[in-house]
Scaffold this active site. Sequence first.
Site, short mmCIF file in Angstrom:
data_model
loop_
_atom_site.label_atom_id
_atom_site.label_comp_id
_atom_site.label_asym_id
_atom_site.label_seq_id
_atom_site.Cartn_x
_atom_site.Cartn_y
_atom_site.Cartn_z
N LYS A 101 0.83 -1.21 0.00
CA LYS A 101 0.00 0.00 0.00
C LYS A 101 0.87 1.26 0.00
CE LYS A 101 -3.84 -2.27 -0.38
NZ LYS A 101 -4.26 -3.28 0.51
C1 LIG Z 1 -5.46 -4.26 0.80
C2 LIG Z 1 -6.93 -4.07 0.82
C3 LIG Z 1 -7.71 -4.41 1.92
C4 LIG Z 1 -7.19 -5.16 3.09
O1 LIG Z 1 -6.12 -4.54 3.72
P1 LIG Z 1 -5.32 -5.36 4.82
O2 LIG Z 1 -4.59 -4.29 5.57
O3 LIG Z 1 -4.41 -6.29 4.09
O4 LIG Z 1 -6.30 -6.08 5.66
C5 LIG Z 1 -9.06 -4.09 1.91
N1 LIG Z 1 -9.62 -3.52 0.85
C6 LIG Z 1 -8.91 -3.20 -0.25
C7 LIG Z 1 -9.60 -2.53 -1.39
C8 LIG Z 1 -7.55 -3.49 -0.31
O5 LIG Z 1 -6.85 -3.20 -1.41
#
Ligand SMILES: *Cc1c(COP(=O)(O)O)cnc(C)c1O
Length: 388
Positions: free
Chosen positions: A188
């Site tokens: 991210k």
């Molecule tokens: C990465 C992601 C999540 C989950 O995030 P985590 O921190 O891995 O639980 C949820 N929604 C979207 C759209 C994502 O890209």
Amino acid sequence: MTDLPFLPFALPEIGEEEIAEVVDTLRSGWVTTGPKARRFEEAFVQFMGDASLQAVAVNSATAGLHLALEAVGVGSGDEVITTTHTFTATAEVARYLGADVKLVDIDPATLNIDVGQVEAAITPRTKAVLPVHYAGLAMDLPRLLALTRPRGIKVIEDAAHALPTTLGGRLVGTLDSDATVFSFYANKTITTGEGGMLVTRDAALAQRARVMRLHGINRDAFDRFTAKVPSWYYEIVAPGFKYNLTDIAAGLGLHQLGRAQAFQRKRERLAQLYDEAFADLPLLRPPRPADAADLHAWHLYVVRLTDEAPIARDALIEQLFAAGIGCSVHYIPLHLHPYWRERYGLSPAQFPHSQHVYERMVSLPLYTRMTDADAQRVIDAVRRALGR
Ligand SMILES: *Cc1c(COP(=O)(O)O)cnc(C)c1O
């Protein structure tokens, strides 16, 4: 085909400050949730620039979404509406709570949830809507809230892609939903390895999320009646979860957050390079904010092949891999996955836009550690694959 090293689809940017902070945490003896998690929450509210917000640090965005839905009372018999064009985490949290998921199609112009489809999917059982700011482009939250507010439907923003993203000059996280959840997963825009943050202006929601984040432990309830709580005393008020963020992760987060604006500028620059280089190709470049002054977080750079393209999506991905370039697809829509498809009897015909986009889309590498030369490599490989 290439002597250059493989260019991965995504890489985190971890600097010496982050490493020193983690070492400091390890030496401090306080490795689980402690002072740094608290500081990270405070820094996050400051970053948002809105002191009326509360931030609750969690060990993933999935955990944050689960806590937010629990806190607004989603449960068995309820329906939660979200986009089919997302990661399964967005939807699965409703199932954790026994609620049912109503998937709806996207607007092909933005790849965000189609608010008109949300309206059509609302029933008397609809308890919440979970919009996603896909790729880091803000969805039209005011239009969604105009629909949900009069009906008493809660809105929890999945902002896993959207740090920092703005809408009408306001950061996602400070808009007017019930809660917003960010992800600090490895790929991210900022990362703590694993981690997330729930932000809300609703004090009761924040309090419930704090309690449920750690086993349903409540010391505040006791505080009200006693001047001094013995350090060993606590009360369990609910069967909570184990969703707390460690100080090891929070230490990373403090420094990553400090770099979030600079990271965004770097991503914006790479997106600009791609946009310029792809202008004459048979592909659709990613949608941009309606107001050019707004920030796009550029978590993803997604292109869509047009019908004029000489090759199909799968072949493009193969050729990019052969050129030593990682890429991905965001997402295989939920309606195609066995669990969602079978549980709700879904078919592609119900989601024509998501399906059409899915069959033609590729996410290209876009991250802060990429050099201009790396971007040029991607550009050359894409142009070659498309016969230019
Ligand atoms: C990465 C992601 C999540 C989950 O995030 P985590 O921190 O891995 O639980 C949820 N929604 C979207 C759209 C994502 O890209």
